[in-house]
Write a protein that holds these residues in place. Structure first.
Motif, PDB file in Angstrom:
ATOM      1  N   CYS A  33       0.842  -1.197   0.000  1.00  0.00           N
ATOM      2  CA  CYS A  33       0.000   0.000   0.000  1.00  0.00           C
ATOM      3  C   CYS A  33       0.877   1.247   0.000  1.00  0.00           C
ATOM      4  O   CYS A  33       1.906   1.312   0.670  1.00  0.00           O
ATOM      5  CB  CYS A  33      -0.881  -0.012   1.247  1.00  0.00           C
ATOM      6  N   GLU A  34       0.481   2.254  -0.756  1.00  0.00           N
ATOM      7  CA  GLU A  34       1.176   3.541  -0.766  1.00  0.00           C
ATOM      8  C   GLU A  34       0.698   4.339   0.441  1.00  0.00           C
ATOM      9  O   GLU A  34      -0.412   4.869   0.455  1.00  0.00           O
ATOM     10  CB  GLU A  34       0.884   4.296  -2.059  1.00  0.00           C
ATOM     11  N   VAL A  35       1.555   4.389   1.468  1.00  0.00           N
ATOM     12  CA  VAL A  35       1.163   4.982   2.733  1.00  0.00           C
ATOM     13  C   VAL A  35       2.130   6.090   3.111  1.00  0.00           C
ATOM     14  O   VAL A  35       3.329   6.016   2.818  1.00  0.00           O
ATOM     15  CB  VAL A  35       1.098   3.908   3.848  1.00  0.00           C
ATOM     16  N   ALA A  36       1.600   7.143   3.734  1.00  0.00           N
ATOM     17  CA  ALA A  36       2.423   8.215   4.294  1.00  0.00           C
ATOM     18  C   ALA A  36       2.015   8.431   5.740  1.00  0.00           C
ATOM     19  O   ALA A  36       0.871   8.174   6.116  1.00  0.00           O
ATOM     20  CB  ALA A  36       2.245   9.507   3.486  1.00  0.00           C
ATOM     21  N   VAL A  37       2.967   8.902   6.553  1.00  0.00           N
ATOM     22  CA  VAL A  37       2.721   9.167   7.965  1.00  0.00           C
ATOM     23  C   VAL A  37       3.040  10.628   8.250  1.00  0.00           C
ATOM     24  O   VAL A  37       4.133  11.105   7.923  1.00  0.00           O
ATOM     25  CB  VAL A  37       3.588   8.261   8.868  1.00  0.00           C
ATOM     26  N   TRP A  38       2.092  11.335   8.848  1.00  0.00           N
ATOM     27  CA  TRP A  38       2.319  12.717   9.284  1.00  0.00           C
ATOM     28  C   TRP A  38       2.376  12.749  10.796  1.00  0.00           C
ATOM     29  O   TRP A  38       1.468  12.259  11.477  1.00  0.00           O
ATOM     30  CB  TRP A  38       1.188  13.633   8.797  1.00  0.00           C
TER      31      TRP A  38
END
Length: 423
Positions: A33-38
Motif C-alpha cells: 500500500c502507498e502509505v504516508a505518515v504525518w
C-alpha cells in the motif's frame, strides 16, 4: 524522514507516528500500500519519548518494556533494543525496614526466606494466589464478560494487610489508578505478562522502540506536520497541515485520545496522569535493580514507585554517576506534588540521603494512559461513523501491546476493505 516538505497524494495517510500509527503504516507498506505518515512532533514515538540531559536518559513518564508482549515480538527484533532487565520483584518499605519480595517463578529458592522475613502470612499468600490464579490461564480475556473492578476482586479474594497495600501501590504505578476502579481482567492480563517476561529498559531509552519500529518506512514519515483539517472530497479525503495538503483514499487517525477527539469530534475517553522526577546522584552504595514501593499503612508522601534506574540500566547514566526516578499520580483528585515532596518521599522509601540529589528533569503527563474501567473492552470500533479509521491504545488495551495490536488491526481492516472493493 522529511521534516519540512509535503507528501504526495497516497492511498492511506496515517496521522500520528506513535506505536499504533507506525505499526499500522508498516503493515500497510509490507502489503504494497502507498502509505504516508504525518507526525506533529519533531520525532517519532508519540507519548514514548526519551530526553537526553547531560548524558542522562530520562523517559517521558517512567515506563518499562515487557519482552513478553506477543505484539512486540511480532513487530520488531527485540534483541536489537539491548534490553536491560530489572530484577523480578519489588523492594517494600515497611515501618522500620525494607524487604525484598521476589518473583516466585523466577527465584523460587528465595521464596521461603521472603515468607519468613517479608511480613506475609500463609493466609495472605493464599489470598494473593486466589486473585492471581486466572492470570496463568491464556484465556484470561475470554472471561472479561464476568469482569469486575480491581478493588472488588481483591476484596472478594480477601487480599488485605501489607500484601494488599503493596499490590495496590504496585498496580497503581502500572495502571495510574489508585481507586481500584480499573478492570480486574486488565490487571490480571498485565499480571500474566509480568509472569511471562521480566520488564527492562532499552539501552538507548524507550525512544529506541518507536525508532526501531519506524526503520522500514523512514522515507514515508513526515515530521512537524500538525494536521489542522480533515475533509471529505468525493470518495477521498483532503488533509491539511500548515501549508501542505494531501489527498488520500483512506485516513487513519493514530493520535492519543485527546488529539483523536479533536480531529474526529468523538467524545474523549477518560485518561490518567502522572508526574515523574529524575535525579542525578554521584555516590551510591550498591542497590537492587528493583522498583521500590511504600508498604506502610500511612505513607508520608505520594510516590507510587521509585528506583535507582541506573542499577538496572547502566546506559541511562554517565559512567560513575547514578539516576533515580520517582512517579506520582496527577489529575483532578491528585494535585501535582512539588519536586521537594517527591524527592523526600522517594529518599525515605529507598533509605537514602537526598541532600545531594540534583533534579535532571521533571515530566508532567496529564494524559499518560486511557482509563480502563470494568467491564474490559479490548476491541473498540476501528472506524468512525464518517469513515475515518481510528487506532491507538485507547481503541484496545491501555498498553504498548494494545497500541501495537490496534495499529495492526486497522491495517488489516483497510486491506480487507480494499480487497473487497476489487472483487
Amino acid at each position: 524522514m522529511s521534516e519540512h516538505r509535503g507528501a504526495d497524494d497516497c492511498d492511506v495517510l496515517v496521522i500520528g507516528a506513535g506505536l499504533a500509527g507506525l505499526r499500522c503504516a508498516v503493515v500497510l507498506a509490507e502489503r504494497g500500500c502507498e502509505v504516508a505518515v504525518w507526525e506533529a512532533e519533531d520525532r517519532v514515538g508519540g507519548r514514548i519519548r526519551t530526553d537526553v540531559v547531560d548524558g542522562f536518559r530520562c523517559d517521558r513518564g517512567f515506563q518499562v518494556l515487557n519482552p513478553a508482549y506477543p505484539a512486540l515480538r511480532r513487530a520488531v527484533p527485540v534483541r536489537d533494543l539491548g534490553l536491560q532487565p530489572f530484577d523480578a520483584g519489588v523492594v517494600v518499605r515497611r515501618d522500620h525496614d525494607r524487604v525484598k519480595w521476589v518473583h516466585p517463578l523466577r527465584q523460587p529458592r528465595e521464596v521461603p526466606r521472603m515468607l519468613m522475613g517479608g511480613g506475609l502470612s500463609p493466609r495472605q499468600v493464599a489470598a494473593l494466589l486466589r486473585w492471581a490464579a486466572p492470570a496463568v490461564r491464556s484465556g484470561v480475556l475470554a472471561a472479561a464478560h464476568h469482569d469486575t473492578d480491581l478493588r472488588d476482586a481483591l476484596d472478594h479474594c480477601r487480599v488485605d494487610g501489607i500484601s494488599r497495600r503493596v499490590l495496590d501501590r504496585f498496580l497503581a504505578g502500572v495502571l495510574l489508578d489508585d481507586t481500584g476502579s480499573t478492570s480486574n481482567a486488565f490487571a490480571l492480563l498485565l499480571t500474566r505478562m509480568f509472569a511471562l517476561g521480566v520488564p527492562g529498559l532499552p539501552a538507548d531509552g524507550m525512544q529506541a522502540l518507536p525508532e526501531l519500529l519506524a526503520r522500514p518506512i523512514l522515507d514515508r514519515i513526515h515530521l512537524q506536520h500538525k494536521v489542522t483539517r480533515i475533509a471529505r472530497t468525493g470518495a477521498d479525503w483532503t488533509v491539511t497541515a500548515g501549508d501542505v495538503t494531501v489527498r488520500a483514499r483512506e485516513v487513519v487517525v493514530a493520535t492519543d485520545a485527546p488529539a483523536s477527539s479533536v480531529l474526529t469530534g468523538a467524545p474523549p475517553p477518560a485518561t490518567k496522569g502522572v508526574v515523574t522526577d529524575w535525579w542525578a546522584v554521584d555516590d551510591l552504595p550498591p542497590r537492587p535493580a528493583m522498583l521500590s514501593v511504600d508498604g506502610r499503612a500511612r505513607p508520608p508522601g505520594p510516590v507510587l514507585n521509585t528506583a535507582v534506574i541506573s542499577s538496572a540500566a547502566p546506559t541511562y547514566a554517565p559512567p560513575g554517576r547514578h539516576l533515580i526516578a520517582a512517579s506520582a499520580l496527577i489529575g483532578p483528585q491528585h494535585p501535582t506534588p512539588s519536586e521537594a515532596v517527591l524527592r523526600r518521599h522517594a529518599a525515605d522509601i529507598l533509605g537514602l540521603d537526598a541532600s545531594t540529589w540534583t533534579l535532571v528533569v521533571r515530566h508532567e503527563i496529564p494524559d499518560a494512559l486511557p482509563a480502563q474501567p470494568a467491564p474490559l473492552v479490548v476491541r473498540r470500533p476501528v472506524r468512525s461513523p464518517d469513515g475515518l479509521w481510528l487506532c491507538g491504545d485507547h481503541r484496545d488495551t491501555a498498553s504498548i501491546q494494545g497500541a501495537l495490536v490496534s495499529g495492526r488491526r486497522v491495517a488489516e481492516a483497510i486491506m480487507a476493505r480494499r480487497s473487497a472493493a476489487t472483487i
